[in-house]
Design a protein around this motif. Sequence first.
Motif, mmCIF file in Angstrom:
data_model
loop_
_atom_site.group_PDB
_atom_site.id
_atom_site.type_symbol
_atom_site.label_atom_id
_atom_site.label_comp_id
_atom_site.label_asym_id
_atom_site.label_seq_id
_atom_site.Cartn_x
_atom_site.Cartn_y
_atom_site.Cartn_z
ATOM 1 N N ALA A 143 -9.026 5.480 -2.921
ATOM 2 C CA ALA A 143 -9.059 5.694 -1.597
ATOM 3 C C ALA A 143 -7.486 5.851 -1.340
ATOM 4 N N ASN A 144 -7.112 5.959 -0.090
ATOM 5 C CA ASN A 144 -5.693 6.250 0.533
ATOM 6 C C ASN A 144 -5.659 5.032 1.442
ATOM 7 N N ASN B 2 -4.819 8.298 -3.276
ATOM 8 C CA ASN B 2 -5.755 8.143 -4.583
ATOM 9 C C ASN B 2 -5.638 6.884 -5.410
ATOM 10 N N ALA B 3 -5.620 5.701 -4.744
ATOM 11 C CA ALA B 3 -5.280 4.521 -5.301
ATOM 12 C C ALA B 3 -5.866 4.311 -6.601
ATOM 13 N N ASP C 247 -1.049 1.228 -8.435
ATOM 14 C CA ASP C 247 -0.947 0.683 -7.067
ATOM 15 C C ASP C 247 -1.123 -0.699 -6.741
ATOM 16 N N SER C 248 -1.785 -1.383 -7.620
ATOM 17 C CA SER C 248 -1.984 -2.706 -7.395
ATOM 18 C C SER C 248 -0.556 -3.368 -7.316
ATOM 19 N N GLY C 249 -0.260 -4.194 -6.542
ATOM 20 C CA GLY C 249 1.119 -5.070 -6.612
ATOM 21 C C GLY C 249 1.352 -5.679 -5.457
ATOM 22 N N LEU D 223 -1.380 -5.994 -2.529
ATOM 23 C CA LEU D 223 -2.375 -4.779 -2.258
ATOM 24 C C LEU D 223 -3.077 -4.710 -3.665
ATOM 25 N N ALA D 224 -4.355 -4.946 -3.771
ATOM 26 C CA ALA D 224 -5.168 -5.052 -4.864
ATOM 27 C C ALA D 224 -6.148 -3.623 -4.792
ATOM 28 N N VAL D 225 -6.033 -2.907 -6.125
ATOM 29 C CA VAL D 225 -7.231 -2.007 -6.318
ATOM 30 C C VAL D 225 -8.243 -2.235 -7.580
#
Length: 547
Positions: A128-129, A180-181, A185-187, A209-211
């Motif tokens: 996702a964005n 496009n997570a 991108d988590s952190g 932010l968690a993916v």
Amino acid sequence: MKLVCCPAVVLVVAVIGLNTGAVFLSEDSPWTITAGTTASVTCGYQNITNYTVYWEKEEHSRVTPGNETLIFQNVQVTDHGNYSCVIEANDNVLENRTLDIRVSYPSGNISISVSNRVRANYTISGGANATLECSVDGFPPPFITWRKDGAIIKEENLTDHYGLRQPPTDGFISVFDVINAGREDSGTYVCTANNSANQNDSREAEVHLAVPTYPPRHISISVDKGVKAKYTIPGGANATLVCSVDVFPPPFITWRKDGDIIKEENLTDRYGLRQPPTDGFISVFDVINAGREDSGTYVCTANNSANQNDSQEAEVHLAVPNYFPVLQNQGELSRRFTVVEGESIVVNFTVVSSPRSLVVKWSLQPDGSNETSVWSRSVDNSLWNMRNRTLSTDVQLFQFYHVNVTENMTGLYRVILTNGLRRNLDLEYSIGIGYDTTGRSINATDVYSNTTDLNLKDDEDYESTWKILLAVVVGVVVTNVLLVVLLSFCIRGVMPAAVEHVYHAVDESLMLDLPVTEANTNYMRPFDPYSMQRYLNRGVTCMETDV
């Protein structure tokens, strides 16, 4: 703010608009004052003495009736705006001038929102964005620094975007987009703001932010640690195809070769529910002892719970230009033939190889006896024969002829083919005699009742392997004998006198007892060492002959 009205004590700093009147202001527009301080500005008129001055802030809200000086005590952020100095005489407005007053204050009221929601922690779906918005006030517009897990990912001077203006109602905005997570991108994201009003006292806000899940991406296939679209490996060699994919949770992997599934693997079974390593999750397909059948296009497909309907794949083409011999028809691998005694039979093997193959062994092992070479049993090629026909570039037909089969020609036959690569092709078949001619069984080969039908000599491509091998062996033996003879002559030519005497005695004893005639002068006898010594004394080498 407290506005103080004072009698007209005018300090003229600038005269503005002489063409339209003699109104002057003590500060240029725009005028920046600092929050928390005291500031003042004076307005006057030069051409007349009987006039009245008052100040109003935007939309004709009069703030200083009858006073020329506008004073700000303990300047507040809300004091910014457009202030007009109005000159009146006899209740008529003679002139006015506007002063844009700006209030400088440190950055503050900073926050980060994700998708218009302000929280400390956010979870978004893989693929996702997400838009991270850092909202901050302060004047002048601040310099923004974005960091993720301590590393700078974006820097932005909001003055470039907004210009020198007071912040909007919702503050100045700096945006960082996550597209496009994925795992990387988590952190923790931190937005830091500072401006000239607080160079040493920046403000910051952070969000985590968690993916937790995201679909496969960054998928690739490497062969022996190299990532290319095409690879060439020699026949008989090994190759490791490694499929690497960045995804969470670990994916289900499907390997295909030329569209056919060759391996399936659930990487969760091996890795568990963990985030992928730096180089991604790995699935391996090994090509062992590469052959012709290993050439083709290999595809690695990955999908997981985050994208059941959207798998990702990578492909590589593997070429094996040289490969060891294999049977084109596996049914020819091991067969038993039964013939009537006196008949002839041809056993065929269709072989695929590159380069072309040769027969290095053709042997017979009768029941209860030792295995022996077929060629040693039939030197005159009257009972066994072989042909090697080329059918296409990499296909050969090997034909093994058995002429007038008798009891001593029955048993287990073994054939070994090679083309110089690391694996040979081992074949075998057996021949037996059946005495019941009405019930005998002939299995998928050619049987002839007479040798004329065999047509052994009319094949232009006929190659008799045993003849080639025999010629090689004879050539090697003859060459070695000649070398030994010449070497012995050379050695004897330099022997001490005592040894020469012994050789001379031997030579005399070996001489043929024949009368010396013209007919027998060409008989060969051992070389006379005394003659050799004479040649040596004359400077003749041991390879010269007596003329």
